[in-house]
Motif scaffolding. Sequence first.
Motif, PDB file in Angstrom:
ATOM      1  N   ALA A 115     -63.116 -39.383  30.591  1.00  0.00           N
ATOM      2  CA  ALA A 115     -64.077 -39.495  31.156  1.00  0.00           C
ATOM      3  C   ALA A 115     -63.344 -39.214  33.001  1.00  0.00           C
ATOM      4  N   THR A 116     -62.066 -39.028  33.430  1.00  0.00           N
ATOM      5  CA  THR A 116     -62.233 -38.741  34.338  1.00  0.00           C
ATOM      6  C   THR A 116     -61.006 -37.662  34.207  1.00  0.00           C
ATOM      7  N   LEU A 117     -60.531 -37.615  33.366  1.00  0.00           N
ATOM      8  CA  LEU A 117     -59.599 -36.796  32.562  1.00  0.00           C
ATOM      9  C   LEU A 117     -60.955 -35.167  32.607  1.00  0.00           C
ATOM     10  N   ALA A 118     -61.440 -35.078  31.937  1.00  0.00           N
ATOM     11  CA  ALA A 118     -63.064 -34.239  31.493  1.00  0.00           C
ATOM     12  C   ALA A 118     -63.135 -33.881  33.020  1.00  0.00           C
ATOM     13  N   LEU A 119     -62.943 -35.010  33.929  1.00  0.00           N
ATOM     14  CA  LEU A 119     -63.796 -34.306  35.435  1.00  0.00           C
ATOM     15  C   LEU A 119     -62.864 -33.229  35.984  1.00  0.00           C
ATOM     16  N   ALA A 120     -61.625 -33.595  35.867  1.00  0.00           N
ATOM     17  CA  ALA A 120     -60.426 -32.887  36.529  1.00  0.00           C
ATOM     18  C   ALA A 120     -60.375 -31.256  35.502  1.00  0.00           C
ATOM     19  N   VAL A 121     -60.497 -31.570  34.826  1.00  0.00           N
ATOM     20  CA  VAL A 121     -61.127 -29.862  33.647  1.00  0.00           C
ATOM     21  C   VAL A 121     -62.036 -29.006  34.724  1.00  0.00           C
ATOM     22  N   VAL A 122     -63.345 -30.133  34.433  1.00  0.00           N
ATOM     23  CA  VAL A 122     -64.386 -28.857  35.000  1.00  0.00           C
ATOM     24  C   VAL A 122     -64.325 -28.787  36.565  1.00  0.00           C
ATOM     25  N   VAL A 123     -63.776 -29.318  37.322  1.00  0.00           N
ATOM     26  CA  VAL A 123     -63.435 -28.956  38.338  1.00  0.00           C
ATOM     27  C   VAL A 123     -62.244 -27.326  38.934  1.00  0.00           C
ATOM     28  N   GLN A 124     -61.143 -28.216  37.815  1.00  0.00           N
ATOM     29  CA  GLN A 124     -60.135 -26.792  37.787  1.00  0.00           C
ATOM     30  C   GLN A 124     -60.763 -25.499  36.993  1.00  0.00           C
ATOM     31  N   THR A 125     -61.776 -25.608  35.880  1.00  0.00           N
ATOM     32  CA  THR A 125     -62.608 -24.800  35.647  1.00  0.00           C
ATOM     33  C   THR A 125     -62.737 -23.760  36.650  1.00  0.00           C
ATOM     34  N   PHE A 126     -64.282 -24.693  37.687  1.00  0.00           N
ATOM     35  CA  PHE A 126     -64.508 -24.274  38.815  1.00  0.00           C
ATOM     36  C   PHE A 126     -63.258 -23.492  39.403  1.00  0.00           C
ATOM     37  N   ILE A 127     -62.418 -23.887  39.909  1.00  0.00           N
ATOM     38  CA  ILE A 127     -61.992 -23.125  41.072  1.00  0.00           C
ATOM     39  C   ILE A 127     -61.413 -22.177  40.077  1.00  0.00           C
ATOM     40  N   ILE A 128     -60.733 -22.252  38.861  1.00  0.00           N
ATOM     41  CA  ILE A 128     -60.575 -20.766  38.429  1.00  0.00           C
ATOM     42  C   ILE A 128     -61.236 -19.627  38.754  1.00  0.00           C
ATOM     43  N   ASN A 129     -62.944 -19.863  37.863  1.00  0.00           N
ATOM     44  CA  ASN A 129     -63.326 -19.464  38.688  1.00  0.00           C
ATOM     45  C   ASN A 129     -64.388 -18.692  39.791  1.00  0.00           C
ATOM     46  N   TRP A 130     -63.891 -19.106  40.719  1.00  0.00           N
ATOM     47  CA  TRP A 130     -64.334 -19.277  41.896  1.00  0.00           C
ATOM     48  C   TRP A 130     -63.496 -18.384  42.901  1.00  0.00           C
ATOM     49  N   SER A 131     -63.568 -17.185  43.067  1.00  0.00           N
ATOM     50  CA  SER A 131     -62.724 -16.211  43.149  1.00  0.00           C
ATOM     51  C   SER A 131     -62.917 -16.573  44.893  1.00  0.00           C
ATOM     52  N   PHE A 132     -63.487 -16.745  45.715  1.00  0.00           N
ATOM     53  CA  PHE A 132     -63.545 -16.812  46.727  1.00  0.00           C
ATOM     54  C   PHE A 132     -62.416 -17.573  47.262  1.00  0.00           C
ATOM     55  N   VAL A 133     -61.944 -19.032  46.252  1.00  0.00           N
ATOM     56  CA  VAL A 133     -61.032 -19.182  47.210  1.00  0.00           C
ATOM     57  C   VAL A 133     -59.189 -19.207  46.312  1.00  0.00           C
ATOM     58  N   GLY A 134     -59.737 -17.663  45.866  1.00  0.00           N
ATOM     59  CA  GLY A 134     -58.822 -17.150  44.557  1.00  0.00           C
ATOM     60  C   GLY A 134     -58.088 -17.346  43.510  1.00  0.00           C
ATOM     61  N   GLY A 135     -59.134 -18.293  43.084  1.00  0.00           N
ATOM     62  CA  GLY A 135     -60.289 -18.190  40.865  1.00  0.00           C
ATOM     63  C   GLY A 135     -57.788 -18.030  40.840  1.00  0.00           C
ATOM     64  N   SER A 136     -58.375 -17.909  39.799  1.00  0.00           N
ATOM     65  CA  SER A 136     -56.440 -18.417  38.754  1.00  0.00           C
ATOM     66  C   SER A 136     -55.245 -16.868  39.612  1.00  0.00           C
ATOM     67  N   ARG A 137     -55.734 -15.974  40.520  1.00  0.00           N
ATOM     68  CA  ARG A 137     -54.774 -16.075  41.352  1.00  0.00           C
ATOM     69  C   ARG A 137     -53.929 -16.576  42.163  1.00  0.00           C
ATOM     70  N   GLY A 138     -54.513 -17.237  43.139  1.00  0.00           N
ATOM     71  CA  GLY A 138     -54.694 -18.196  43.630  1.00  0.00           C
ATOM     72  C   GLY A 138     -54.835 -17.839  45.424  1.00  0.00           C
ATOM     73  N   ALA A 139     -54.505 -18.675  46.210  1.00  0.00           N
ATOM     74  CA  ALA A 139     -54.454 -18.324  47.383  1.00  0.00           C
ATOM     75  C   ALA A 139     -53.929 -18.250  48.321  1.00  0.00           C
ATOM     76  N   TYR A 140     -53.143 -16.963  49.850  1.00  0.00           N
ATOM     77  CA  TYR A 140     -51.878 -17.474  50.543  1.00  0.00           C
ATOM     78  C   TYR A 140     -52.824 -17.236  51.755  1.00  0.00           C
ATOM     79  N   ILE A 141     -51.937 -18.744  51.973  1.00  0.00           N
ATOM     80  CA  ILE A 141     -52.365 -19.109  53.516  1.00  0.00           C
ATOM     81  C   ILE A 141     -51.034 -18.729  54.346  1.00  0.00           C
ATOM     82  N   VAL A 142     -51.612 -17.835  56.300  1.00  0.00           N
ATOM     83  CA  VAL A 142     -49.866 -17.875  56.372  1.00  0.00           C
ATOM     84  C   VAL A 142     -50.112 -18.786  57.413  1.00  0.00           C
ATOM     85  N   ARG A 143     -49.607 -19.639  57.445  1.00  0.00           N
ATOM     86  CA  ARG A 143     -49.430 -20.918  58.158  1.00  0.00           C
ATOM     87  C   ARG A 143     -48.281 -20.294  59.584  1.00  0.00           C
ATOM     88  N   PRO A 144     -48.611 -21.145  60.610  1.00  0.00           N
ATOM     89  CA  PRO A 144     -48.353 -20.948  62.443  1.00  0.00           C
ATOM     90  C   PRO A 144     -47.227 -21.399  62.572  1.00  0.00           C
TER      91      PRO A 144
END
Lengths: 311, 244
Positions: A115-144
């Motif tokens: 079940a915990t493994l399934a949770l990881a898959v669900v969360v990953q799918t959610f992030i992949i489809n959430w373009s605000f945080v970069g989706g499948s493209r990923g997100a860049y953060i420029v650190r000082p």
Amino acid sequence: MRNLPFLVLALLAAAAVFGAAKFVGNSYVFFAGYVVLQYVVLATAWNILGGYVGYVNFGTAAFLALGAYSSVAIHKLFPMPIPALILIGGLVSGVIGLLMGYLTLRLRGAFFSIATLALAVVVQTFIINWSFVGGSRGAYIVRPRTTAFFGIDYIEYLFLIMLALAVIAVFSARCIEHSRLGYGFAAIRDDEAAAEASGVPTLRLKLLATTLSGAFMGMAGAPLPYYVTYLDPASGFSLTYAVNAIAMPLIGGTGSWIGPVIGAVLLGTLQQIATVTISSALNLLIVGLVLVGFVIAAPNGLLGLLRGERR
Amino acid sequence: MTALLSVKNVEKRFGGFTALGGIDLEIQAGERVGLIGPNGSGKSTLVNCLSGTLRQDGGSVHLAGRRLDGLPAHARTRLGLARSFQLPRPFASLTVAENVRIPLLYTVNARPGGMLDGPGLTARCLELLDLVGLVRVAGKMPTDLTQIEMRKLELARALASEPTLLIADEAMAGLSHGEIDEILALLLRLNRQGITIILIEHIMRAVMQFSDRLVVLVAGRKIADGLPGEVVRNPEVERAYLGE
């Protein structure tokens, strides 16, 4: 108050680690040390649920990624200092841990782990489809390059933060272990029905364990976008996190707070050495080989080996 | 007089199989009740329903006027209903003393006004272990114990919650003649100290010696309830044990 001497010792040890890294004078030490410390936090967090309560969580990467992606989201909305992001990441992952607990803790053994493994898959799918945080493209953060607070190199700052988090996580784990809560956890791990019959509110304690464990994993993940500067689902949800978080406590010994620390320092350092001397692709192979070796020679981890125990 | 334990029409089904078909039972404070029946008669299912390990499908259970059904097992233990298990289930990674410490921490200390500190807990653990004769093995791991010591640890752990009602599920199974007498003496001593005891047992000599009342279950139904001498002569009980 009886834990105060341990806290002082832990802070002294942390100061010594930071001093030693400074003494070497190579920023790569901080870069590699950050990863090892991150694993100290992850392994300790995993051990709260897996080692103390006996519920094996395969979803470490999801909790870590939730912390990391919380930071990405906050960074885009209203940037905050990393300690605040750590608190938010911990809160988000802690709440998800609590929800996961409610949904899965009536499951036991392999069923809970799946079940915990399934949770990881669900969360990953959610992030992949959430373009605000970069989706499948990923997100860049420029650190000082440096921090406003300390004026020190940013990697040193991240190292220092992870060092502080490691002290907090290990201190918390040790406090739990020697408390009423720790006895309750041990009773659940040994025999859940007998624990209930002894008055232990098993469901409440298991929920507490999933929340605490998830929160610390999220906290470990919160500074990650600033460390890697580019976060995509493949790296955020990497199998390496899940495997290491399980392997490190098993190698060190799951019954005590020191086991995950030993496992994380040994295996984490070995992986960092392999990364610079051979290839980072060998990391999982190293974990696998070491784990197989320990399962055969020291099934109770290094702590068990030192105590002369065999399972 | 209000019964300490009042069980009314308790039912339990597993799919199409009726394990308990409406059990009624009233037990007064201070009684020593023997619960017997052939294998599969529903004794352990009844214990599990009373203690909250299993959820009953119908009926009600009251302890000292307080309704128990619907409460989780740990809440029932805190209210004064303790049980020992048919097969000893010690906390294997904890020492004998720590095994007893768990119920002290989670029952005695969880009750209003109950706040044993570190030395108080240790002293109470040793007191309980002394009561059952395990004080010399307090620091040992449960895996190092003999069969009778395991049985005593089960009882010590149940007693640590300071129960008003103790359900001892086959506390003498697998023990020698002398060891049975030892456990029997311990249970009688506990009863004299005011603990009401239900003893589930197959060893008839022990049950007859212990009980001042005998309840017989067969196929999920109570077929007899009364004085031990009368119950064992009951033709229905004889038929259940010896056949037609």
